[in-house]
Design an enzyme around this catalytic site. Structure first.
Site, PDB file in Angstrom:
ATOM      1  N   CYS A   1       1.079  -1.042   0.025  1.00  9.60           N
ATOM      2  CA  CYS A   1      -0.293   0.134  -0.087  1.00  9.60           C
ATOM      3  C   CYS A   1       0.843   1.405  -0.093  1.00  9.60           C
ATOM      4  CB  CYS A   1      -0.796   0.044   1.576  1.00  9.60           C
ATOM      5  SG  CYS A   1      -2.118   1.840   1.617  1.00  9.60           S
TER       6      CYS A   1
ATOM      7  N   CYS B   1       0.986   3.478   2.897  1.00  8.44           N
ATOM      8  CA  CYS B   1       1.295   3.350   4.927  1.00  8.44           C
ATOM      9  C   CYS B   1       2.314   3.820   4.786  1.00  8.44           C
ATOM     10  CB  CYS B   1       1.418   1.643   4.680  1.00  8.44           C
ATOM     11  SG  CYS B   1      -0.625   1.087   5.255  1.00  8.44           S
TER      12      CYS B   1
ATOM     13  N   HIS C   1      -4.157   0.730   8.554  1.00 11.27           N
ATOM     14  CA  HIS C   1      -4.808   0.707   6.805  1.00 11.27           C
ATOM     15  C   HIS C   1      -5.742  -0.142   7.337  1.00 11.27           C
ATOM     16  CE1 HIS C   1      -4.313  -1.238   2.056  1.00 11.27           C
ATOM     17  NE2 HIS C   1      -5.298  -1.952   2.874  1.00 11.27           N
TER      18      HIS C   1
ATOM     19  N   ASN D   1     -13.752   8.981  -1.721  1.00  9.82           N
ATOM     20  CA  ASN D   1     -14.550   7.557  -2.455  1.00  9.82           C
ATOM     21  C   ASN D   1     -13.859   6.483  -1.553  1.00  9.82           C
ATOM     22  OD1 ASN D   1     -15.337  10.012  -4.400  1.00  9.82           O
ATOM     23  ND2 ASN D   1     -13.889   9.604  -5.651  1.00  9.82           N
TER      24      ASN D   1
ATOM     25  N   HIS E   1      -6.567   1.759   1.826  1.00  8.02           N
ATOM     26  CA  HIS E   1      -6.253   3.204   3.315  1.00  8.02           C
ATOM     27  C   HIS E   1      -7.128   3.850   2.918  1.00  8.02           C
ATOM     28  CE1 HIS E   1      -2.898   3.327   5.932  1.00  8.02           C
ATOM     29  NE2 HIS E   1      -3.982   5.008   5.445  1.00  8.02           N
TER      30      HIS E   1
ATOM     31  N   HIS F   1      -8.724   6.681   3.241  1.00  3.66           N
ATOM     32  CA  HIS F   1      -7.779   8.179   2.816  1.00  3.66           C
ATOM     33  C   HIS F   1      -9.220   9.232   2.350  1.00  3.66           C
ATOM     34  CE1 HIS F   1      -7.644   6.088  -1.321  1.00  3.66           C
ATOM     35  NE2 HIS F   1      -7.699   7.218  -1.745  1.00  3.66           N
TER      36      HIS F   1
ATOM     37  N   GLN G   1      -9.335  13.304  -0.521  1.00  2.00           N
ATOM     38  CA  GLN G   1      -9.130  14.460  -0.907  1.00  2.00           C
ATOM     39  C   GLN G   1      -9.676  15.227  -1.184  1.00  2.00           C
ATOM     40  OE1 GLN G   1      -8.409  12.094  -5.362  1.00  2.00           O
ATOM     41  NE2 GLN G   1      -9.140  10.819  -4.641  1.00  2.00           N
TER      42      GLN G   1
END
Lengths: 71, 327
Positions: free
Chosen positions: B32, B35, B96, B136, B147, B149, B151
């Site tokens: 990933c 991470c 993660h 998303n 992971h 997150h 944006q």
């Protein structure tokens, strides 16, 4: 110029800090009642990365382990 | 390549970022890129062994400060422009397997601080007209990295959907002298059938005109233009209601629900719509049942007319039970 016709700073002029570990800002956080530390670094390809660290991180770790409530 | 092309039929910009075809696609967890970088391990995007919350410029940006004039000059009818702007990735945690729903309210409060800071910093850039914070979540949405997150896009224009909403709000203020979103929120409170959770400073509800069966909006009760002006108690309550709603979503069908989460707030282009914006978050889960997804098809894509096969009052009742169950 941008789409509204205003002038735009050239890419090279953006304030990217090039040294690892330089603290850019540390300010009181209204929401957490502590301090937020903000460190900006540059990657080798020039992109920036910002590390946000919170004064209450220890409490967060405790909270994660289930020893404290959600607030 | 980052370039904009003007669609004169819809009066909107289309963004081209062809390098995004090569972006990392669903790597195994041990590779990933979001991470922390383990000692001796492969270098990820984050050159530290652990972190709290991290923001970095997307390696595959839709908009970039370095965008140059497009090779394609366009024409008077169909002009082009450089894809100037900012594309950031926000890592919510170094865990993660975490999701926003599984995180503590304290961490969500910290994330709110980061969102507010990004809104202010990116909004101060002259080429950024609109700071768009979103997430998303889930493969059903097209996510390429699991992971946790979100944006942030710093657009060089006010994007079409917020612009349409802001223009409606301005028309409403011109006609009635009041805030469209405040009036909508008052109507939802008075009706109460679609309310999911009422906090002290925020309210979550399925809107009367929901476009997706389990769409939910989270409105600031105070008429504030952006996340940056929320006070301490409001930020705490914001974190609390996001946590409650997200846990309810995961409780709805018994699995971690995919969704698109977007934040609408005031543009940063110098006040064109500043006096009509009202901070709110919108969630769009694609599921209409546990097994079936809502696809955007002919009517939605080609006509812009949404057909929804469940009434908001019904889905709100189901989702409200899930929110109460998930608490």
């Amino acid at each position: 110029v941008n789409l509204l016709g205003r002038s735009v700073t050239a890419a090279a002029d953006y304030p990217i800090v090039l040294l690892r570990g330089i603290m850019i800002a540390s300010k009181a956080c209204g929401g957490i009642g502590g301090e937020m530390e903000k460190e900006r670094e540059a990657k080798v390809d020039g992109r920036y990365i910002i590390f946000y660290t919170f004064e209450d991180e220890g409490a967060e770790a405790t909270e994660r382990s289930g020893e404290e409530g959600s607030d | 390549l980052n370039q904009l092309r003007w669609d004169p039929t819809l009066g909107e910009w289309v963004t081209y970022a062809t390098h995004r075809q090569d972006r990392t696609f669903l790597p195994p967890a041990e590779y990933c890129p979001l991470c922390p970088t383990e000692p001796g391990g492969f270098p990820t995007e984050v050159p530290r062994e652990s972190y709290d919350i991290v923001v970095f410029e997307n390696r595959f940006p839709s908009y970039t400060p370095g965008a140059t004039e497009p090779d394609e000059p366009g024409a008077a009818l169909t002009p082009t422009a450089p894809g100037l702007g900012v594309t950031e990735v926000v890592l919510y945690s170094d865990d993660h397997d975490a999701t926003l729903a599984s995180m503590s309210e304290r961490r969500i409060r910290n994330l709110i601080e980061v969102w507010a800071d990004r809104y202010e910093e990116l909004g101060a850039r002259e080429e950024v007209e609109y700071v768009f914070i979103f997430e998303n979540k889930g493969e059903a949405i097209g996510v390429t990295l699991h992971h946790p997150h979100g944006q942030i896009y710093g657009y060089p224009f006010v994007p079409p959907r917020p612009k349409k909403e802001l223009e409606a709000a301005r028309a409403h203020r011109d006609e009635h002298g009041s805030c469209l979103h405040c009036d909508l929120l008052a109507a939802e409170h008075a009706d109460a059938r679609r309310i999911l959770h009422k906090g002290e400073h925020f309210t979550a509800f399925v809107p009367f005109y929901a476009h997706y069966p389990y769409e939910a909006h989270v409105y600031a009760r105070r008429c504030v233009p952006s996340i940056a002006v929320l006070d301490e108690q409001e930020r705490r309550d914001f974190a609390h209601i996001l946590k409650r709603l997200l846990m309810g979503y995961d409780s709805l069908f018994g699995f971690s629900l995919p969704y698109v989460m977007v934040m609408h707030q005031a543009p940063t282009n110098g006040g064109e719509y500043g006096n009509v914006a009202h901070l709110h978050v919108e969630f769009y889960p694609p599921n209409r049942t546990a097994e079936k997804l809502k696809y955007l098809a002919g009517s939605e894509v080609g006509a812009g007319a949404f057909i929804v096969d469940a009434l908001p009052e019904e889905t709100a009742a189901t989702l409200r039970e899930a929110v109460e169950r998930g608490a």
